[in-house]
Write a protein that holds these residues in place. Structure first.
Motif, mmCIF file in Angstrom:
data_model
loop_
_atom_site.group_PDB
_atom_site.id
_atom_site.type_symbol
_atom_site.label_atom_id
_atom_site.label_comp_id
_atom_site.label_asym_id
_atom_site.label_seq_id
_atom_site.Cartn_x
_atom_site.Cartn_y
_atom_site.Cartn_z
ATOM 1 N N HIS A 58 -42.478 30.992 15.015
ATOM 2 C CA HIS A 58 -42.112 32.328 14.088
ATOM 3 C C HIS A 58 -41.458 32.120 13.028
ATOM 4 N N LEU A 59 -40.889 30.612 12.872
ATOM 5 C CA LEU A 59 -40.126 30.613 11.491
ATOM 6 C C LEU A 59 -41.163 30.317 10.592
ATOM 7 N N THR A 60 -42.263 29.411 10.732
ATOM 8 C CA THR A 60 -43.226 29.129 9.837
ATOM 9 C C THR A 60 -43.995 30.589 9.366
ATOM 10 N N SER A 76 -32.625 29.695 0.384
ATOM 11 C CA SER A 76 -31.433 29.671 1.428
ATOM 12 C C SER A 76 -32.203 29.964 2.892
ATOM 13 N N HIS A 77 -32.996 30.978 2.859
ATOM 14 C CA HIS A 77 -33.317 31.181 4.118
ATOM 15 C C HIS A 77 -34.194 30.123 4.635
ATOM 16 N N LYS A 78 -35.129 29.583 4.019
ATOM 17 C CA LYS A 78 -36.112 28.396 4.557
ATOM 18 C C LYS A 78 -34.893 26.996 5.006
ATOM 19 N N ALA A 80 -31.799 27.315 6.071
ATOM 20 C CA ALA A 80 -31.341 27.684 7.434
ATOM 21 C C ALA A 80 -32.332 27.400 8.608
ATOM 22 N N HIS A 81 -33.630 27.554 8.010
ATOM 23 C CA HIS A 81 -34.807 27.455 9.263
ATOM 24 C C HIS A 81 -34.742 25.901 9.256
ATOM 25 N N LYS A 82 -34.777 25.222 8.170
ATOM 26 C CA LYS A 82 -34.683 23.664 8.222
ATOM 27 C C LYS A 82 -33.606 22.924 8.910
ATOM 28 N N ASN A 117 -27.792 35.461 16.196
ATOM 29 C CA ASN A 117 -27.120 35.367 14.715
ATOM 30 C C ASN A 117 -27.955 35.401 13.609
ATOM 31 N N HIS A 118 -29.015 34.388 13.565
ATOM 32 C CA HIS A 118 -30.057 34.476 12.509
ATOM 33 C C HIS A 118 -30.616 35.841 12.223
ATOM 34 N N ILE A 119 -31.316 36.270 13.165
ATOM 35 C CA ILE A 119 -31.893 37.700 13.031
ATOM 36 C C ILE A 119 -30.969 38.629 12.468
#
Ligand SMILES: [Fe+2]
Ligand SMILES: [Fe+2]
Length: 136
Positions: A58-60, A76-78, A80-82, A117-119
Motif C-alpha cells: 500500500h505505501l508503495t 515528508s509523506h515519503k 514518514a513511510h520510510k 494515526n497515519h491514515i
C-alpha cells in the motif's frame, strides 16, 4: 462489532486507497480477534506478516500516485513511510529471531496504531490535491 471499525471520517477521498485502508483494518481486526482468543504466536504470525506485506504494498502504491500528481507534501509523506518501513524491517527481524507471543502482539499493536494515526493525520492531507488532479 469489530475493534477497528472503519468510519467515513477516515476517508482520504481516493476510493482505491480507502479500499486499501479498509483491507488493512480487516487484517487488524483478524489479528485482534486472534489475540483475544489467546491464539499462539504460530497462529498469529502469518496474519501479522500479511498485515506487514499489505502495508508495504500500500505505501508503495500511494507513493506512485503522489509522484504522478507532483504532490506538494511528498517529501515528508515519503519520509514518514520510510521511517515506519525501517521500523517494520527491524520488527520483523525480531519476529524472525524469536516468535514469542509477546513480540508478535507488541508488533501487531504497533503496526495497527501507526496505520490508524497515519491514515487520519498524514494521508488525509493529500485529499485536496488528489481531488484537484482528478484522482478519486
Ligand atoms: Fe495510506
Ligand atoms: Fe501514507
Amino acid at each position: 462489532m469489530a475493534l477497528y471499525d472503519w468510519k467515513d471520517d477516515y476517508s482520504v477521498g481516493v476510493a482505491r486507497f480507502d479500499n486499501h485502508h479498509k483491507r488493512l483494518f480487516d487484517i487488524a481486526n483478524q489479528l485482534h480477534e486472534m489475540m483475544k482468543l489467546g491464539k499462539g504466536a504460530d497462529v498469529i504470525e502469518p496474519t501479522l506478516r500479511e498485515l506487514v506485506d499489505y502495508t508495504r504494498y500500500h505505501l508503495t502504491e500511494e507513493e506512485k500516485v503522489m509522484e504522478s500528481i507532483g504532490y506538494s507534501n511528498i517529501v515528508s509523506h515519503k519520509m514518514a513511510h520510510k521511517v515506519f518501513t525501517d521500523q517494520l524491517n527491524e520488527a520483523m527481524a525480531e519476529v524472525d529471531a524469536g516468535k514469542t507471543i509477546f513480540v508478535v502482539i507488541k508488533i501487531a499493536k504497533t503496526v495497527i496504531d501507526w496505520l490508524i494515526n497515519h491514515i487520519y493525520v498524514i494521508d488525509k492531507k493529500y485529499l485536496p490535491e488528489m481531488s484537484a488532479a482528478g484522482i478519486r
